[in-house]
Design a protein around this motif. Structure first.
Motif, PDB file in Angstrom:
ATOM      1  N   LEU A  97     -27.939  20.140  36.912  1.00 49.72           N
ATOM      2  CA  LEU A  97     -29.018  19.253  36.458  1.00 49.72           C
ATOM      3  C   LEU A  97     -30.110  19.131  37.522  1.00 49.72           C
ATOM      4  CD1 LEU A  97     -27.000  16.380  34.709  1.00 49.72           C
ATOM      5  CD2 LEU A  97     -28.436  18.140  33.623  1.00 49.72           C
ATOM      6  N   LEU A  98     -29.690  18.985  38.781  1.00 45.64           N
ATOM      7  CA  LEU A  98     -30.690  18.887  39.857  1.00 45.64           C
ATOM      8  C   LEU A  98     -31.483  20.182  39.997  1.00 45.64           C
ATOM      9  CD1 LEU A  98     -28.646  16.966  42.597  1.00 45.64           C
ATOM     10  CD2 LEU A  98     -30.584  16.112  41.250  1.00 45.64           C
ATOM     11  N   LEU A  99     -30.762  21.347  39.870  1.00 48.71           N
ATOM     12  CA  LEU A  99     -31.462  22.627  39.969  1.00 48.71           C
ATOM     13  C   LEU A  99     -32.508  22.750  38.869  1.00 48.71           C
ATOM     14  CD1 LEU A  99     -31.817  25.498  41.093  1.00 48.71           C
ATOM     15  CD2 LEU A  99     -29.985  26.224  39.526  1.00 48.71           C
ATOM     16  N   MET A 100     -32.127  22.417  37.627  1.00 47.61           N
ATOM     17  CA  MET A 100     -33.062  22.537  36.510  1.00 47.61           C
ATOM     18  C   MET A 100     -34.236  21.577  36.680  1.00 47.61           C
ATOM     19  SD  MET A 100     -32.265  22.233  32.442  1.00 47.61           S
ATOM     20  CE  MET A 100     -31.733  20.518  32.604  1.00 47.61           C
ATOM     21  N   THR A 101     -33.960  20.340  37.091  1.00 40.54           N
ATOM     22  CA  THR A 101     -35.027  19.338  37.245  1.00 40.54           C
ATOM     23  C   THR A 101     -35.995  19.741  38.347  1.00 40.54           C
ATOM     24  OG1 THR A 101     -33.505  17.603  36.529  1.00 40.54           O
ATOM     25  CG2 THR A 101     -35.504  16.910  37.680  1.00 40.54           C
ATOM     26  N   ARG A 102     -35.476  20.172  39.468  1.00 42.44           N
ATOM     27  CA  ARG A 102     -36.349  20.545  40.582  1.00 42.44           C
ATOM     28  C   ARG A 102     -37.164  21.803  40.257  1.00 42.44           C
ATOM     29  NH1 ARG A 102     -31.678  19.503  45.177  1.00 42.44           N
ATOM     30  NH2 ARG A 102     -31.900  17.196  45.227  1.00 42.44           N
ATOM     31  N   LEU A 117     -44.195  14.097  37.663  1.00 43.92           N
ATOM     32  CA  LEU A 117     -43.753  12.771  38.082  1.00 43.92           C
ATOM     33  C   LEU A 117     -42.523  12.328  37.300  1.00 43.92           C
ATOM     34  CD1 LEU A 117     -47.215  10.988  38.424  1.00 43.92           C
ATOM     35  CD2 LEU A 117     -45.733  11.801  40.267  1.00 43.92           C
ATOM     36  N   LEU A 118     -42.509  12.595  36.003  1.00 48.19           N
ATOM     37  CA  LEU A 118     -41.339  12.234  35.198  1.00 48.19           C
ATOM     38  C   LEU A 118     -40.107  13.003  35.647  1.00 48.19           C
ATOM     39  CD1 LEU A 118     -42.913  12.078  31.613  1.00 48.19           C
ATOM     40  CD2 LEU A 118     -42.168  10.160  33.042  1.00 48.19           C
ATOM     41  N   LEU A 119     -40.276  14.277  35.983  1.00 45.65           N
ATOM     42  CA  LEU A 119     -39.149  15.068  36.468  1.00 45.65           C
ATOM     43  C   LEU A 119     -38.654  14.552  37.811  1.00 45.65           C
ATOM     44  CD1 LEU A 119     -40.394  18.630  35.469  1.00 45.65           C
ATOM     45  CD2 LEU A 119     -38.464  17.386  34.479  1.00 45.65           C
ATOM     46  N   ALA A 120     -39.585  14.103  38.664  1.00 46.51           N
ATOM     47  CA  ALA A 120     -39.158  13.504  39.938  1.00 46.51           C
ATOM     48  C   ALA A 120     -38.331  12.240  39.688  1.00 46.51           C
ATOM     49  CB  ALA A 120     -40.383  13.175  40.795  1.00 46.51           C
ATOM     50  N   LEU A 121     -38.755  11.439  38.692  1.00 49.26           N
ATOM     51  CA  LEU A 121     -37.993  10.240  38.338  1.00 49.26           C
ATOM     52  C   LEU A 121     -36.627  10.607  37.782  1.00 49.26           C
ATOM     53  CD1 LEU A 121     -37.808   7.166  37.924  1.00 49.26           C
ATOM     54  CD2 LEU A 121     -38.946   7.494  35.703  1.00 49.26           C
ATOM     55  N   VAL A 122     -36.594  11.658  36.953  1.00 48.17           N
ATOM     56  CA  VAL A 122     -35.308  12.117  36.416  1.00 48.17           C
ATOM     57  C   VAL A 122     -34.376  12.545  37.530  1.00 48.17           C
ATOM     58  CG1 VAL A 122     -34.231  13.934  35.034  1.00 48.17           C
ATOM     59  CG2 VAL A 122     -36.248  12.753  34.175  1.00 48.17           C
ATOM     60  N   GLU A 123     -34.901  13.199  38.563  1.00 46.87           N
ATOM     61  CA  GLU A 123     -34.070  13.623  39.693  1.00 46.87           C
ATOM     62  C   GLU A 123     -33.456  12.413  40.411  1.00 46.87           C
ATOM     63  OE1 GLU A 123     -34.322  16.062  43.931  1.00 46.87           O
ATOM     64  OE2 GLU A 123     -36.084  15.961  42.613  1.00 46.87           O
ATOM     65  N   LEU A 148     -32.821   9.534  39.097  1.00 44.99           N
ATOM     66  CA  LEU A 148     -31.788   8.958  38.233  1.00 44.99           C
ATOM     67  C   LEU A 148     -30.512   9.791  38.276  1.00 44.99           C
ATOM     68  CD1 LEU A 148     -33.978   7.980  35.145  1.00 44.99           C
ATOM     69  CD2 LEU A 148     -33.060   6.477  36.921  1.00 44.99           C
ATOM     70  N   ILE A 149     -30.662  11.125  38.314  1.00 47.45           N
ATOM     71  CA  ILE A 149     -29.479  11.982  38.397  1.00 47.45           C
ATOM     72  C   ILE A 149     -28.736  11.734  39.694  1.00 47.45           C
ATOM     73  CG2 ILE A 149     -28.733  14.382  38.607  1.00 47.45           C
ATOM     74  CD1 ILE A 149     -30.985  15.144  36.683  1.00 47.45           C
ATOM     75  N   GLN A 150     -29.475  11.618  40.801  1.00 50.17           N
ATOM     76  CA  GLN A 150     -28.848  11.379  42.103  1.00 50.17           C
ATOM     77  C   GLN A 150     -28.090  10.048  42.119  1.00 50.17           C
ATOM     78  OE1 GLN A 150     -28.552  13.416  44.490  1.00 50.17           O
ATOM     79  NE2 GLN A 150     -30.396  14.695  44.796  1.00 50.17           N
ATOM     80  N   LYS A 151     -28.618   9.079  41.368  1.00 46.41           N
ATOM     81  CA  LYS A 151     -28.046   7.738  41.434  1.00 46.41           C
ATOM     82  C   LYS A 151     -26.887   7.557  40.465  1.00 46.41           C
ATOM     83  CE  LYS A 151     -29.330   2.848  41.382  1.00 46.41           C
ATOM     84  NZ  LYS A 151     -30.436   1.882  41.243  1.00 46.41           N
ATOM     85  N   PHE A 152     -27.025   8.101  39.271  1.00 42.76           N
ATOM     86  CA  PHE A 152     -26.039   7.757  38.240  1.00 42.76           C
ATOM     87  C   PHE A 152     -25.056   8.874  37.910  1.00 42.76           C
ATOM     88  CE2 PHE A 152     -29.703   4.999  37.359  1.00 42.76           C
ATOM     89  CZ  PHE A 152     -29.084   3.763  37.413  1.00 42.76           C
ATOM     90  N   VAL A 153     -25.350  10.103  38.333  1.00 43.99           N
ATOM     91  CA  VAL A 153     -24.407  11.180  38.080  1.00 43.99           C
ATOM     92  C   VAL A 153     -23.632  11.436  39.368  1.00 43.99           C
ATOM     93  CG1 VAL A 153     -24.146  13.580  37.394  1.00 43.99           C
ATOM     94  CG2 VAL A 153     -25.924  12.183  36.345  1.00 43.99           C
ATOM     95  N   SER A 154     -22.315  11.264  39.284  1.00 47.07           N
ATOM     96  CA  SER A 154     -21.481  11.404  40.479  1.00 47.07           C
ATOM     97  C   SER A 154     -20.600  12.637  40.382  1.00 47.07           C
ATOM     98  CB  SER A 154     -20.630  10.150  40.671  1.00 47.07           C
ATOM     99  OG  SER A 154     -19.818   9.921  39.537  1.00 47.07           O
TER     100      SER A 154
END
Length: 640
Positions: free
Chosen positions: A57-62, A626-632, A634-640
């Motif tokens: 998810l992080l790879l795709m978002t970045r 900017l939305l993708l940066a926000l998504v990143e 959220l992924i860092q915070k809520f996906v463990s």
């Protein structure tokens, strides 16, 4: 989609680097001995799966974030195929008299100018032309004041002429978009000639439509000489309503001398008659009140003292037909036998008729050549026993006519050239059942002069123009009955009258006009023509007892003008605008091809502006980044 900086898109290939790092990244795990790991196997397996999902998810978002930033810097946009091309604009503004018609209280021309001024790009460069004026490569501020005070013109270009003029104003660059805007009321006569417009030019038609399409016009006048020192002035009007009589006033200068009402027939035509004195000069002006076009509500004419045409006949005929033709009321006629002729009387003549002379003496030939070259008119009627050598020697001075042989064959005069200047205004329609005269003998002739009358078989009977007229047939009664034919009257009358171009009651502006003025000028003298503050010098040619004036480009205003010599009025002459714009008949634009018809000038400029609009999307890609940066986050915070 298009890009303003497409070269930046090459940076998208750099996105493969983090993908490769992710795919080939190897993690080394350290083995730690533990007494019993069986209970932890399930927890470790689930933790590895969660970490793998989070990394993808992080790879795709970045990757998408970086791609959005790169595309935003490349500045994507969409537009029409011509939006990025350079534009050239040429405007034709019809300023003809028919644009005086009103809509909502203002004339069509005023409304068109106001709409152009309001909607034209103030910073853009364009070219504009009317029926008479041209403004090339100008800005709106350069011509705004001139346009707002633009008067109407009597001229009207047709579509072919508009296309040719526009082509001369466009550049030769094939890479530009060429827009031709034609603003007109599109009367039918604008379609005269070739109406195939250049397909490389984008033509936009904007029809200006009046609220009403009725117009009353003073069309023409005619003076009919009467009895008891009174003449009848006939006035013809067009465009009226049978239920609405129209007052019409007659002025002499500024003095009202008569007034009546014009009653129209179902065809919209009316004829009004005024009685005017025949023994005095008249500077006439006719006036009506009409709410449509204003230019044709006045009509100017004048009656001057008529100068008699001086005709001299050198005749060996016993017939008196010339005496009967050239009467004292319009001609000063003299007739001599050749042996009795005093050559000095030729200097003061306008017309010389050589009638039934067997030969022309050399001394007379020399004098007549000088007479003709100084503006006199010659009418040549051969004799049955004509000396062809003598006649050909005389006529060779103008290289126009040569008699070849006598033909003794009975024939008839069978053809009238109705377009010849002698007969152009004689017949209301082309005559087909005329009682044509017979001919017993005639001369074959070689000529470059126009043929006015022809015999059966096409042989010329009468040839000539511009002051030289030659018959190929002797007019003696034993040879032809032409002198008893009604055709002889207009023939000789017009030949004689053409020698002295009398001023007509009125002239039409724009039509070539020739007038002979009875004046003798000194070496440095000229005739001037003026009306109030408008003055010009026409083309003029001086003859021994008159001056011939030619009017072509001037005048451009209607009215009564004075022809002046040394500040003294010699003659008055009237000019009127042509009435071609008076009948309001409009062209069906649906019959034209390759044109874009718009309902209004503002609508056209909105259409052209929309064609140039560019929809930019770089802001949307910044927002996406900017939305993708926000998504990143959220992924860092809520996906463990």
């Amino acid at each position: 989609m298009q890009f303003k900086h497409p070269e930046i898109l090459w940076a998208l290939f750099l996105l493969i680097i983090p993908i490769l790092i992710h795919l080939f990244q190897l993690r080394r795990f350290t083995k730690t001995p533990f007494t019993n790991v069986a209970m932890l196997q399930k927890v470790v397996s689930e933790s590895r799966k969660s970490n793998t999902l989070k990394k993808w998810l992080l790879l795709m978002t970045r990757t998408l974030l970086l791609a959005a930033i790169i595309i935003a810097f490349a500045q994507p946009f969409t537009s029409s195929s011509t939006a990025l091309q350079q534009k050239e604009t040429v405007v034709y503004l019809d300023d003809s008299f028919s644009m005086q018609a009103k809509t909502n209280g203002i004339s069509l021309l005023e409304k068109a100018i106001q709409d152009v001024v309001k909607n034209m790009d103030e910073e853009g460069t364009f070219s504009l032309f009317t029926n008479e004026r041209t403004f090339a490569n100008v800005k709106l501020s350069d011509v705004q004041n001139t346009l707002l005070s633009l008067p109407c013109s009597y001229k009207q270009l047709n579509l072919d002429e508009i296309g040719l003029k526009a082509n001369s104003l466009f550049s030769s660059n094939d890479g530009t978009v060429k827009n031709l805007i034609i603003i007109s009321d599109f009367q039918e006569r604008i379609s005269e000639g070739n109406i195939e417009l250049d397909t490389t030019i984008r033509s936009h038609f904007v029809p200006m439509e009046p609220k009403e399409i009725t117009n009353v016009s003073i069309d023409s006048v005619f003076v009919d000489e009467g009895l008891n020192d009174q003449n009848a002035l006939s006035v013809f009007l067009t465009g009226g309503n049978t239920d609405d009589p129209l007052p019409i006033s007659l002025f002499n200068g500024n003095e009202l001398i008569a007034k009546t009402a014009a009653k129209f027939n179902p065809d919209g035509m009316a004829r009004v008659e005024f009685t005017i004195p025949s023994n005095q000069a008249l500077n006439g002006r006719l006036s009506i009140m009409d709410n449509a076009l204003g230019y044709d509500n006045r009509f100017y004419f004048n009656i001057n003292d008529t100068k008699k045409v001086k005709v001299l006949a050198i005749s060996e005929s016993d017939s008196d037909y010339l005496d009967r033709l050239f009467r004292d009321d319009e001609f000063e006629f003299q007739k001599y036998r050749l042996a009795q002729l005093d050559y000095s009387v030729l200097d003061d003549q306008n017309v010389v008729v050589l009638d039934n002379l067997p030969s022309i003496p050399n001394s007379l030939q020399n004098i007549l050549r000088t007479f003709k070259n100084e503006g006199g008119s010659l009418i040549v009627v051969p004799a049955i026993n004509t000396d062809l050598v003598s006649y050909n020697t005389f006529l060779s001075a103008w290289s126009a006519v040569r008699f070849t042989e006598k033909v003794t064959t009975e024939t008839r005069l069978t053809q009238i050239t109705f377009d010849h200047p002698l007969y152009r205004d004689v017949f209301e329609q082309r005559v087909t059942n005329f009682q044509y005269p017979f001919i017993k003998e005639y001369f074959n002739a070689q000529t470059s002069l126009p043929i006015a009358l022809s015999m059966d078989g096409g042989n010329p009977f009468l040839i000539g123009d511009n002051g030289l007229y030659v018959f190929t047939v002797p007019l003696e009664l034993e040879n032809s009955n032409f002198i008893n034919s009604p055709l002889i009257v207009p023939t000789f009358f017009n030949m004689a009258q053409s020698s002295l171009q009398q001023s007509k009651p009125y002239q039409t502006i724009g039509e070539p006009t020739v007038v002979d003025v009875p004046a003798e000028l000194g070496n440095d003298e000229i005739l001037k023509v003026f009306k109030e503050e408008y003055e010009f010098i026409p083309l003029q040619q001086t003859y021994p007892n008159r001056v011939r004036l030619t009017f072509d480009q001037n005048p451009t205003e209607n009215g009564i003008y004075e022809i002046v010599q040394n500040q003294k009025t010699v003659l008055n002459i009237s000019f009127n605008y042509p009435r071609t714009e008076s009948r309001l008949k409009y062209l069906d634009l649906g019959t034209l091809e390759n044109v874009n018809t718009m309902d209004s000038i503002p609508g056209l400029f909105e259409y052209l502006k929309a064609e140039n609009d560019i929809a930019a999307y770089w802001k949307w890609f910044v927002i996406l980044a900017l939305l993708l940066a926000l998504v990143e986050v959220l992924i860092q915070k809520f996906v463990s």
